[in-house]
Scaffold this motif. Structure first.
Motif, PDB file in Angstrom:
ATOM      1  N   VAL A 254      -9.376   6.429  12.633  1.00 21.18           N
ATOM      2  CA  VAL A 254      -9.384   6.221  14.284  1.00 21.18           C
ATOM      3  C   VAL A 254      -8.489   7.481  14.912  1.00 21.18           C
ATOM      4  CG1 VAL A 254      -8.373   4.222  15.669  1.00 21.18           C
ATOM      5  CG2 VAL A 254      -9.367   3.220  13.922  1.00 21.18           C
ATOM      6  N   TYR A 255      -8.795   7.506  15.830  1.00 17.12           N
ATOM      7  CA  TYR A 255      -8.119   8.425  16.781  1.00 17.12           C
ATOM      8  C   TYR A 255      -7.013   8.071  17.943  1.00 17.12           C
ATOM      9  CZ  TYR A 255     -10.935  11.891  13.376  1.00 17.12           C
ATOM     10  OH  TYR A 255     -11.344  11.787  12.776  1.00 17.12           O
ATOM     11  N   VAL A 256      -5.784   7.953  17.430  1.00 19.20           N
ATOM     12  CA  VAL A 256      -5.114   7.135  18.614  1.00 19.20           C
ATOM     13  C   VAL A 256      -4.252   8.923  18.605  1.00 19.20           C
ATOM     14  CG1 VAL A 256      -3.610   6.158  18.897  1.00 19.20           C
ATOM     15  CG2 VAL A 256      -4.847   5.378  16.986  1.00 19.20           C
ATOM     16  N   GLN A 257      -4.500   9.075  20.616  1.00 15.87           N
ATOM     17  CA  GLN A 257      -3.525  10.636  20.898  1.00 15.87           C
ATOM     18  C   GLN A 257      -2.532  10.656  20.590  1.00 15.87           C
ATOM     19  OE1 GLN A 257      -3.919  10.158  25.532  1.00 15.87           O
ATOM     20  NE2 GLN A 257      -4.859  12.742  25.169  1.00 15.87           N
ATOM     21  N   LEU A 258      -1.619   9.736  20.888  1.00 18.00           N
ATOM     22  CA  LEU A 258      -0.430   9.995  21.033  1.00 18.00           C
ATOM     23  C   LEU A 258       0.310  10.306  19.148  1.00 18.00           C
ATOM     24  CD1 LEU A 258       2.276   7.535  22.111  1.00 18.00           C
ATOM     25  CD2 LEU A 258       3.008   8.785  20.680  1.00 18.00           C
ATOM     26  N   PHE A 259      -0.337   9.754  18.319  1.00 17.86           N
ATOM     27  CA  PHE A 259      -0.204   9.846  16.911  1.00 17.86           C
ATOM     28  C   PHE A 259      -0.521  11.482  16.883  1.00 17.86           C
ATOM     29  CE2 PHE A 259      -1.001   4.859  15.866  1.00 17.86           C
ATOM     30  CZ  PHE A 259       0.066   5.289  16.398  1.00 17.86           C
ATOM     31  N   ASP A 260      -2.103  12.038  16.737  1.00 17.47           N
ATOM     32  CA  ASP A 260      -2.717  13.264  17.607  1.00 17.47           C
ATOM     33  C   ASP A 260      -1.411  14.110  17.979  1.00 17.47           C
ATOM     34  OD1 ASP A 260      -4.608  12.179  15.695  1.00 17.47           O
ATOM     35  OD2 ASP A 260      -6.245  12.830  17.545  1.00 17.47           O
ATOM     36  N   VAL A 261      -1.128  13.700  19.064  1.00 16.76           N
ATOM     37  CA  VAL A 261       0.077  14.134  20.128  1.00 16.76           C
ATOM     38  C   VAL A 261       1.140  15.167  19.104  1.00 16.76           C
ATOM     39  CG1 VAL A 261       0.976  14.722  21.663  1.00 16.76           C
ATOM     40  CG2 VAL A 261      -1.028  14.684  22.141  1.00 16.76           C
ATOM     41  N   ALA A 262       1.870  13.978  18.761  1.00 16.84           N
ATOM     42  CA  ALA A 262       3.449  14.295  17.866  1.00 16.84           C
ATOM     43  C   ALA A 262       2.708  14.892  16.673  1.00 16.84           C
ATOM     44  CB  ALA A 262       2.951  12.734  17.130  1.00 16.84           C
ATOM     45  N   LEU A 263       1.800  14.766  15.331  1.00 12.42           N
ATOM     46  CA  LEU A 263       1.251  15.070  14.734  1.00 12.42           C
ATOM     47  C   LEU A 263       1.525  16.878  15.089  1.00 12.42           C
ATOM     48  CD1 LEU A 263       0.846  16.120  11.086  1.00 12.42           C
ATOM     49  CD2 LEU A 263      -1.421  15.302  11.969  1.00 12.42           C
ATOM     50  N   ALA A 264       1.295  17.509  15.757  1.00 17.79           N
ATOM     51  CA  ALA A 264       0.572  18.766  16.443  1.00 17.79           C
ATOM     52  C   ALA A 264       2.055  19.511  16.689  1.00 17.79           C
ATOM     53  CB  ALA A 264      -0.250  18.887  17.429  1.00 17.79           C
ATOM     54  N   ASN A 265       2.850  18.575  17.210  1.00 16.11           N
ATOM     55  CA  ASN A 265       4.387  18.682  18.156  1.00 16.11           C
ATOM     56  C   ASN A 265       5.111  18.668  16.263  1.00 16.11           C
ATOM     57  OD1 ASN A 265       4.372  19.190  20.602  1.00 16.11           O
ATOM     58  ND2 ASN A 265       4.445  17.278  20.968  1.00 16.11           N
ATOM     59  N   TRP A 266       4.693  18.532  15.545  1.00 21.04           N
ATOM     60  CA  TRP A 266       5.238  18.782  14.050  1.00 21.04           C
ATOM     61  C   TRP A 266       5.341  19.624  13.251  1.00 21.04           C
ATOM     62  CZ3 TRP A 266       7.405  13.523  15.544  1.00 21.04           C
ATOM     63  CH2 TRP A 266       8.265  13.419  15.288  1.00 21.04           C
ATOM     64  N   MET A 267       4.208  20.399  13.759  1.00 19.61           N
ATOM     65  CA  MET A 267       3.388  20.858  12.969  1.00 19.61           C
ATOM     66  C   MET A 267       3.740  22.079  13.776  1.00 19.61           C
ATOM     67  SD  MET A 267       0.095  20.032  11.017  1.00 19.61           S
ATOM     68  CE  MET A 267      -0.134  21.961  10.248  1.00 19.61           C
ATOM     69  N   GLY A 268       4.441  22.458  15.087  1.00 10.62           N
ATOM     70  CA  GLY A 268       4.617  23.790  15.897  1.00 10.62           C
ATOM     71  C   GLY A 268       3.627  24.001  16.345  1.00 10.62           C
ATOM     72  N   LEU A 269       2.332  23.003  16.977  1.00  6.49           N
ATOM     73  CA  LEU A 269       1.259  23.886  17.137  1.00  6.49           C
ATOM     74  C   LEU A 269       1.523  23.504  18.874  1.00  6.49           C
ATOM     75  CD1 LEU A 269      -1.464  22.577  15.053  1.00  6.49           C
ATOM     76  CD2 LEU A 269      -0.213  25.061  15.057  1.00  6.49           C
ATOM     77  N   GLY A 270       2.283  22.398  19.852  1.00 10.44           N
ATOM     78  CA  GLY A 270       2.614  22.313  20.406  1.00 10.44           C
ATOM     79  C   GLY A 270       2.024  20.640  20.901  1.00 10.44           C
ATOM     80  N   SER A 271       1.764  20.453  21.789  1.00  8.17           N
ATOM     81  CA  SER A 271       1.432  19.269  22.426  1.00  8.17           C
ATOM     82  C   SER A 271      -0.230  19.146  23.909  1.00  8.17           C
ATOM     83  CB  SER A 271       1.885  17.826  22.816  1.00  8.17           C
ATOM     84  OG  SER A 271       1.331  17.065  23.682  1.00  8.17           O
ATOM     85  N   ALA A 272      -0.985  18.945  22.941  1.00  9.48           N
ATOM     86  CA  ALA A 272      -1.944  19.071  24.059  1.00  9.48           C
ATOM     87  C   ALA A 272      -2.182  18.374  25.448  1.00  9.48           C
ATOM     88  CB  ALA A 272      -3.869  19.046  23.647  1.00  9.48           C
ATOM     89  N   MET A 273      -0.858  16.850  25.570  1.00  7.56           N
ATOM     90  CA  MET A 273      -1.508  15.913  26.639  1.00  7.56           C
ATOM     91  C   MET A 273       0.275  16.123  27.541  1.00  7.56           C
ATOM     92  SD  MET A 273      -0.732  12.378  25.097  1.00  7.56           S
ATOM     93  CE  MET A 273      -0.425  10.450  26.193  1.00  7.56           C
ATOM     94  N   CYS A 274      -0.578  16.383  28.150  1.00  5.51           N
ATOM     95  CA  CYS A 274       1.063  17.234  29.232  1.00  5.51           C
ATOM     96  C   CYS A 274       2.333  16.514  29.288  1.00  5.51           C
ATOM     97  CB  CYS A 274       0.315  17.204  30.611  1.00  5.51           C
ATOM     98  SG  CYS A 274       0.169  16.064  31.111  1.00  5.51           S
ATOM     99  N   VAL A 275       1.933  14.689  28.872  1.00 10.07           N
ATOM    100  CA  VAL A 275       3.407  14.145  28.943  1.00 10.07           C
ATOM    101  C   VAL A 275       4.960  14.831  27.591  1.00 10.07           C
ATOM    102  CG1 VAL A 275       2.960  12.834  30.764  1.00 10.07           C
ATOM    103  CG2 VAL A 275       2.424  12.315  27.836  1.00 10.07           C
ATOM    104  N   PHE A 276       3.933  15.098  26.518  1.00 10.97           N
ATOM    105  CA  PHE A 276       4.946  15.663  25.278  1.00 10.97           C
ATOM    106  C   PHE A 276       4.736  16.783  25.139  1.00 10.97           C
ATOM    107  CE2 PHE A 276       3.114  11.202  24.497  1.00 10.97           C
ATOM    108  CZ  PHE A 276       5.088  10.401  24.220  1.00 10.97           C
ATOM    109  N   ALA A 277       3.955  17.793  25.924  1.00 16.50           N
ATOM    110  CA  ALA A 277       4.387  18.892  26.021  1.00 16.50           C
ATOM    111  C   ALA A 277       5.815  18.987  26.516  1.00 16.50           C
ATOM    112  CB  ALA A 277       3.834  20.283  26.725  1.00 16.50           C
ATOM    113  N   GLU A 278       6.393  20.609  26.518  1.00 23.37           N
ATOM    114  CA  GLU A 278       7.600  21.002  26.816  1.00 23.37           C
ATOM    115  C   GLU A 278       7.294  21.814  28.474  1.00 23.37           C
ATOM    116  OE1 GLU A 278      10.329  24.880  25.856  1.00 23.37           O
ATOM    117  OE2 GLU A 278       8.646  24.985  25.392  1.00 23.37           O
TER     118      GLU A 278
END
Length: 407
Positions: free
Chosen positions: A219-243
């Motif tokens: 099950v893919y939950v967008q907020l969790f996927d985006v959080a993991l990307a930020n923890w890996m230093g990849l940046g957020s694909a979701m604008c609200v959590f992007a720098e």
């Protein structure tokens, strides 16, 4: 996963002897339980018969008879954006996204192939959903209303939640409202029935706790996927959590282009496609400033936050409260997000390490299971039932072997 989500929950508090038809049009494709409503309305007032019309496209694929239901049902409205008709397996056998739970709903219920949306943007869609009226019958003839705008739903207008309350329901809402206050403004941008920030954080934690032990990779939950990307230093694909933001512009039917679908206001109009190129508007100084302001206007409290890298102040449209030091510009949901991101930190660190080792993130579930199992053995008393499930006492079953094996 591209998804925005809103859920309005109406709980039935009394029994009913009515046979109610509950069906739905296609739903969002990756979470496994998100429904999109493509709806149309033709009436300006509600009666009991309109309740049936409203329920007709409200929950799952199928016909449910509540007359003999052993328990009283809940009615849940979930509105999801960015949905393609072919995203679901039940509508497209060649879909690239597995949707087994939604496909099961379609197989066991009813599937619709002809549905219509009243509009293409947020505010008028929500107005139609809650009132049963075409949105252009209001003062809003184009675009959306702002966070500080006057309520779009008139005080005398009966809404679906109010009608349901008249018939024994208790109602509530979580997520994006975007209709202004339900009644005349009280001086606060947040209505009294809105979810509080800390409550929202606890809600996210509860969902995450269920997901991380059994649903990772399924099950893919967008907020969790985006959080993991930020923890890996990849940046957020979701604008609200992007720098920074500014890459998700809004296009109106007449060619007008705005900085963001949350800012379809005159001050944020970039131009019109009829006389300007989209590239020029995207790369204009005004749009670059709009995107950079997301980071540049953060209060000091945010800039010094330990989870700034995961949050980045979320969406600027929610930054209407003050920091503990009195500085304006703090996000209304700050306390909830701060609690949530700090809670998931060890899980995200573990999943990031698993991914860097070349293994799937779902390996976190095995690590959690092993840890919980070790805790069970450590806390089991001699005379307790053995955790292995044999039915014997621990001292007569696995304890001797585990004692011998211990260093």
């Amino acid at each position: 996963m591209k998804m925005k989500l809103q859920a309005s929950i109406f709980k039935l508090q009394r029994s009913t002897n009515l046979q109610t038809i509950i069906t739905s049009t296609p739903c969002d494709s990756r979470s496994g339980f998100i429904i999109r409503f493509s709806s149309f309305f033709r009436h300006s007032s509600f009666g009991l018969r309109h309740l049936f019309l409203l329920l007709l496209w409200s929950l799952t694929f199928g016909v449910w008879n509540f007359a003999n239901a052993a328990s009283r049902p809940n009615i849940i409205y979930i509105l999801a954006d960015d949905l393609g008709y072919g995203d679901l397996g039940c509508y497209n056998k060649d879909s690239k996204i597995p949707t087994p739970h939604l496909d099961q709903l379609a197989d066991e219920g009813m599937r619709f192939t002809d549905a219509h949306s009243p509009t293409s943007v947020c505010t008028p869609t929500r107005y139609a959903l809650f009132t049963g009226r075409y949105s252009w019958r209001t003062r809003l003839q184009r675009g959306v209303i702002g966070a500080w705008g006057a309520p779009l739903i008139a005080a005398e207008r009966l809404t679906a939640p109010e009608l349901l309350r008249q018939h024994g329901y208790a109602t509530g809402m979580v997520g994006k409202w975007h209709l202004g206050p339900l009644r005349e403004a009280t001086g606060s941008p947040v209505t009294e029935w809105s979810v509080e920030s800390k409550q929202y954080g606890e809600f996210l934690i509860q969902v995450f706790e269920d997901w991380v032990v059994r649903d990772v990779g399924e099950v893919y939950v967008q907020l969790f996927d985006v959080a993991l990307a930020n923890w890996m230093g990849l940046g957020s694909a979701m604008c609200v959590f992007a720098e920074r933001c500014g890459a998700a512009l809004a296009l109106e039917h007449n060619g007008d282009v705005f900085s963001c679908d949350h800012y379809v206001y005159p001050n944020f109009k970039l131009g019109n496609l009829m006389n300007q190129s989209l590239g020029d508007m995207v790369n204009s100084p005004a749009q670059r400033k709009f995107g950079n302001d997301k980071a540049d206007t953060l209060p000091k409290y945010c800039r010094e936050c330990e989870v700034r890298f995961a949050c980045h102040g979320e969406c600027p449209k929610h930054r209407f409260i003050t920091t503990p030091d009195g500085e304006p510009g703090l996000n209304y949901l700050c306390a909830g997000y701060k609690r949530f991101f700090n809670h998931i930190e060890p899980y995200m660190q573990a999943m990031a390490q698993i991914l860097r080792s070349g293994r799937p993130a779902s390996g976190i579930m095995q690590l959690i299971a092993q840890h919980e199992q070790s805790d069970v053995w450590r806390t089991t008393g001699r005379n307790d039932p053995c955790p292995c499930g044999s039915g014997r006492k621990y001292k007569h079953c696995c304890l001797p072997r585990r004692t011998t094996a211990s260093p």
